[in-house]
Design a protein around this motif. Structure first.
Motif, PDB file in Angstrom:
ATOM      1  N   ARG A 164      40.019  51.304  40.130  1.00  0.00           N
ATOM      2  CA  ARG A 164      39.984  52.115  41.336  1.00  0.00           C
ATOM      3  C   ARG A 164      41.186  51.835  42.232  1.00  0.00           C
ATOM      4  N   ARG A 165      41.525  50.560  42.334  1.00  0.00           N
ATOM      5  CA  ARG A 165      42.696  50.220  43.145  1.00  0.00           C
ATOM      6  C   ARG A 165      43.967  50.824  42.570  1.00  0.00           C
ATOM      7  N   ILE A 166      44.093  50.750  41.241  1.00  0.00           N
ATOM      8  CA  ILE A 166      45.284  51.298  40.600  1.00  0.00           C
ATOM      9  C   ILE A 166      45.392  52.790  40.860  1.00  0.00           C
ATOM     10  N   SER A 198      46.592  53.640  44.284  1.00  0.00           N
ATOM     11  CA  SER A 198      47.857  53.022  44.689  1.00  0.00           C
ATOM     12  C   SER A 198      48.997  54.017  44.514  1.00  0.00           C
ATOM     13  N   ASN A 248      54.028  49.683  42.995  1.00  0.00           N
ATOM     14  CA  ASN A 248      52.915  48.912  43.508  1.00  0.00           C
ATOM     15  C   ASN A 248      51.593  49.446  42.976  1.00  0.00           C
ATOM     16  N   LEU A 249      50.858  48.573  42.284  1.00  0.00           N
ATOM     17  CA  LEU A 249      49.581  48.995  41.703  1.00  0.00           C
ATOM     18  C   LEU A 249      48.395  48.611  42.565  1.00  0.00           C
ATOM     19  N   TRP A 250      48.655  47.975  43.652  1.00  0.00           N
ATOM     20  CA  TRP A 250      47.531  47.340  44.334  1.00  0.00           C
ATOM     21  C   TRP A 250      47.192  47.957  45.683  1.00  0.00           C
ATOM     22  N   ARG A 251      48.185  48.061  46.569  1.00  0.00           N
ATOM     23  CA  ARG A 251      47.889  48.571  47.907  1.00  0.00           C
ATOM     24  C   ARG A 251      47.665  50.071  47.863  1.00  0.00           C
ATOM     25  N   PHE A 287      39.313  47.048  39.708  1.00  0.00           N
ATOM     26  CA  PHE A 287      40.749  47.077  39.463  1.00  0.00           C
ATOM     27  C   PHE A 287      41.261  48.491  39.197  1.00  0.00           C
ATOM     28  N   THR A 312      53.432  50.967  31.179  1.00  0.00           N
ATOM     29  CA  THR A 312      52.597  50.098  32.006  1.00  0.00           C
ATOM     30  C   THR A 312      51.139  50.532  31.968  1.00  0.00           C
ATOM     31  N   HIS A 324      41.263  56.545  50.165  1.00  0.00           N
ATOM     32  CA  HIS A 324      40.813  55.491  49.273  1.00  0.00           C
ATOM     33  C   HIS A 324      39.585  54.766  49.795  1.00  0.00           C
TER      34      HIS A 324
END
Lengths: 290, 343, 260
Positions: free
Chosen positions: B200-202, B205, C117-120, B198, B234, B28
């Motif tokens: 990219r983080r999702i 994850s 978890n969607l963040w880490r 956001f 979601t 990542h």
């Protein structure tokens, strides 16, 4: 006849004619999607092509309307064979998305080509005298063309029903729709069945396209505008089912005609509402298989 | 000798472990080529100052395509009705201005995104129990229903003629809008940057990983206990929210909105853009939207018929020979270059 | 729910029909804690169907499935998996476009709820990666960790399938012909790994290879045409006249036994 009964009869009649058009054009799509599990969004393009063949035959070559219809159906059906054998066949195992994209691409190519040759202005067909005006069915007069459409539809339903339920080929198709691997292991040549069914379906679509000219006019965009409608009929009726397509065509044809009459501002809202309701209750459609 | 074999095996094992750990742990991290699209976007601002209104529209489409990539590229949900959420966002911003006097732009698009996201969650909850043709038809029907309903109440929505005369406050109270769309372009770019951060983080994850799992093999996901439906709803809601933000931005940068934002054609268009650029690669959305919009702008003016022919041929070609889109092609080239350099 | 506690799986009078086809007939089966049971029978006997019924892929037309006494007959696959039931499929069901390591990490991620978890970043969870590598090590798959599953030979993919089931840290483990397609040089790995598992885990293996069955099983259930023919200790089953008739009948190609 009383005023309201008159209106009801008109709506039913027009709805029935519309339903016949939907059935004739969509039944091929339903059977090939049920049989080959192939999402063919170019189906509308075959209908459109059929329409233009009829236009050319009647206007440029002076051939009568009804023989032109027959010729268009056969010609487009035959022309569809190379598409199935050399293009579609490569994607039977591909994902839904890839099939969607390929066939949308083909539809675009078709629309662009026909726009180039025929131009974007709507075309019409010259009808023979006996198809114009009204016909008196005893208690009331009805537009002859729509009566013709209903008659053609009914005749086709009878022929298709007989072919599916009573002939060898029909049995093979039904078996293959039901369980392809079983059908293959029993010795049915599924590849040839696919080609045959596809050609038949495309030919019927062409026939529907030719019949539709008088009702809706013909432009190249016909291929995509009515595609959504065909997909709705197929999804609501259930893939691979003759009965389902017929029932869905009737329901949608009559509800849409009635809805537009009573509440014209709503446009296609009724069709979409029916689609959502049916699919939420029976996701595989009226007679679809899970 | 047995002893040597054992220690040799242990070394390879240790080395393999380290390599595997390293690969996953660093996946990542931001790599330098990722800066390219942003540099290009900023360069365009200086190189083509007179094309900035067009530039804003390209950025709006990139955001829209990005939202589609989340559900199509990562989760594998095939939809031809995503314009529904774009349209919801667009109309929320327009109507908030007309009916509530809501003219602050940033909070406007946040509102548009929120409403679209909530509706996305509700709709998704129902329709994501289905797959295949059924799901496809439901997505098409939903967008079409919104469009027809909007037409029914054209007194509110302005119908296909639309709602003109929208105007919004200067950004953050400071930045005025100019006739050349400079402010709008930078505004859109900033929004894209935030959204991209956001997304990219999702994607990197564990949730994003699960989405890929659902796309790759949903049977396996069920067998390992994954709450597949909940995950799909979601991501669908998040994607709807982002599409809503794109729609809101569309209304603000055009100061205008019509019911054509719900068109089936529009849903199909954004899908073509994403496929062209390559799904499941985030940057595919950038590439695809940019290339498509630029080509459309130049070619379709020349001849719409040839444009349509071109797109058709492109799609057929892409499916038959280039299934991973332009981004996939770029990756392959990059791969080959690296190997060539190593020699 | 105490995820680590040993479990008992019970199947009572289980029936399943597809129209006129009655594929599972009145099956009673118990997997007590620490069970080592083999499920054998001729092809088409309904062994995989039974596993599908236990895991929730299929719903029975009659009968019950109980886990620790609780009725789970109407629950989903995912529900049962989260309660500790893991299985391998007869035909590998893996994430073919992902690496071997990611397949296992995904499994652990779903097991422990990381995937909410969607963040880490997924890569930041060192513990998950370490545990995944541990599972791979026991099946000698570490060298293949970064290879895409679809690039591996079928036999090695089968080992990944087993690793995925084990990574779920199951309390009940159902293996559907685990060694099928695995080269004999590596098939012993599977049994070694299974033998080394927590003795409290209840394990059911569907197998055709009698050597494997005899080595592994403390109890055998024989399934013929969807119904239990007999159950018992390995020695008794091997000596059983009916069982021999079923298998010998198969070998001779005579009428005995079924190709249901």
């Amino acid at each position: 006849m009383s005023h309201y009964a008159n209106i009801a009869v008109s709506v039913l009649f027009d709805g029935l004619a519309y339903a016949m058009f939907l059935f004739i054009t969509s039944v091929g799509l339903s059977v090939t999607m049920g049989l080959m599990n192939f999402v063919n969004l170019a189906h509308g393009a075959f209908a459109m092509a059929g329409g233009y063949v009829v236009v050319s035959l009647t206007r440029s070559l002076g051939i009568d309307f009804v023989p032109s219809l027959a010729f268009a159906a056969v010609a487009v059906g035959a022309a569809s064979v190379p598409f199935e054998r050399y293009l579609y066949r490569r994607l039977y195992k591909a994902t839904d998305l890839e099939q969607v994209l390929l066939t949308i691409g083909l539809a675009f190519i078709a629309i662009a080509s026909f726009t180039y040759f025929y131009g974007p202005i709507p075309k019409s067909v010259p009808l023979p005298d006996w198809l114009q005006g009204d016909v008196n069915l005893g208690f009331r007069a009805f537009p002859t063309y729509r009566a013709f459409l209903i008659a053609v539809g009914a005749a086709l339903i009878a022929v298709l029903w007989y072919a599916f339920e009573r002939t060898n080929i029909g049995a093979k198709i039904r078996a293959a729709v039901d369980n392809r691997r079983m059908a293959e292991s029993v010795g049915i040549n599924v590849d040839r069945l696919f080609t045959l069914t596809f050609a038949l379906g495309s030919g019927l679509a062409a026939l529907g396209g030719g019949l539709a000219i008088q009702l809706f006019g013909l432009t190249p965009s016909f291929a995509v505008i009515y595609l959504v409608l065909f997909l709705i009929v197929v999804a609501v009726g259930g893939l691979g089912s003759l009965k389902g397509t017929l029932l869905a065509a009737l329901v949608i044809g009559i509800i849409d005609t009635g809805g537009k009459y009573v509440f014209p501002v709503a446009g296609n809202l009724f069709i979409y509402a029916v689609t959502v309701i049916v699919l939420l209750i029976k996701p595989a459609g009226f007679y679809g298989r899970e | 000798m047995a002893g040597n074999e054992i220690s040799a095996a242990a070394t390879t094992s240790v080395a393999a472990r380290a390599q595997a750990t390293g690969f996953l742990a660093r996946r990542h991290y931001v790599r330098w080529p990722e800066a390219l699209p942003w540099l290009i976007a900023i360069a365009c601002f200086f190189l083509f100052p007179d094309r900035m209104t067009f530039g804003s529209q390209v950025l709006v489409m990139v955001i829209f395509a990005l939202s589609l990539d989340l559900i199509l590229g990562y989760a594998g949900i095939v939809t031809l009705g995503h314009a529904a959420f774009f349209g919801i966002g667009a109309y929320v911003v327009a109507l908030a201005f007309l009916r509530l006097g809501w003219s602050e732009p940033i909070s406007g698009i946040i509102l548009g995104g929120l409403v679209a996201g909530l509706i996305g969650a509700a709709v998704g909850w129902f329709i994501l129990h289905y797959r295949g043709l059924t799901l496809l038809m439901l997505t098409i029907a939903f967008a079409a229903t919104l469009q027809e309903s909007g037409n029914l109440r054209s007194d509110i929505t302005g119908g296909y003629d639309g709602l003109p005369g929208l105007s919004f406050d200067p950004l953050l109270g400071i930045f005025q809008y100019d006739l050349y769309g400079h402010t709008n372009y930078l505004y859109a770019l900033a929004v894209l940057a935030v959204i991209f951060f956001f997304v990219r983080r999702i994607v990197y994850s564990p949730f994003g990983q699960a989405l890929t799992g659902i796309r790759e093999n949903v049977r396996r996901m069920n067998a390992i206990g994954s709450p597949v439906h909940r995950r799909l709803v979601t991501v669908y809601a998040i994607s709807a929210a982002i599409a809503g933000v794109a729609g809101g931005l569309f209304t603000q940068t055009n100061a205008y909105v019509t019911l054509t934002v719900f068109d089936f054609d529009f849903s199909a268009k954004v899908m073509v853009m994403l496929i062209l650029g390559g799904t499941g690669r985030l940057y595919g959305a950038f590439l695809g939207a940019f290339v498509y919009m630029v080509m459309e702008d130049n070619l379709s003016k020349f001849s719409p018929t040839f444009w349509q022919l071109g797109i058709g041929l492109l799609l057929v070609f892409a499916v038959l020979f280039a299934r991973r889109g332009l981004a996939g092609w770029v990756e392959d080239v990059g791969h080959d270059l690296r190997r060539w350099v190593k020699r | 729910m105490n995820a680590g506690a040993p479990a008992t799986l019970e199947v009572q009078k289980l029936n399943c029909s597809f129209g006129a086809l009655h594929v599972t007939r009145n099956v009673d089966l118990t997997l007590e804690r620490g069970a080592r049971r083999a499920l054998i029978g001729p092809n088409g006997a309904g062994k995989t169907t039974l596993v599908n019924l236990i895991t929730g892929v299929l719903l029975p037309t009659d009968g019950r499935v109980l886990l620790d006494g609780a009725d789970i007959t109407a629950t989903t696959q995912a529900f049962r998996a989260r309660r500790g039931i893991a299985r391998t499929f007869q035909i590998n069901q893996l994430f073919r476009g992902l690496t071997v390591l990611e397949n296992i990490c995904m499994t652990i991620g779903e097991r422990d709820g990381h995937c909410n978890n969607l963040w880490r970043p997924a890569g930041a969870r060192q513990a998950v990666i370490d545990e995944a590598l541990g599972h791979l090590e026991s099946l000698r798959l570490v060298d293949d960790a970064l290879k895409l599953v679809r690039e591996l030979p079928y036999g090695r993919q089968r080992l990944v399938e087993i690793a995925v089931a084990l990574a779920q840290k199951p309390r009940v483990l159902l293996l559907d012909e685990p060694a099928a397609g695995v080269p004999s040089s590596e098939s012993h790995l599977i049994l070694d790994v299974v033998a080394a598992l927590d003795p409290d885990i209840a394990i059911l293996i569907i197998e055709h290879d009698m050597d494997v069955v005899m080595r592994f099983a403390r109890e055998i259930t024989v399934l013929v045409q969807g119904a239990v023919l007999t159950q018992g200790k390995p020695a008794d089953i091997m000596a059983d006249e009916q069982v021999r008739a079923v298998y010998l009948g198969q070998a001779r190609g005579a009428g005995g036994g079924g190709h249901g």
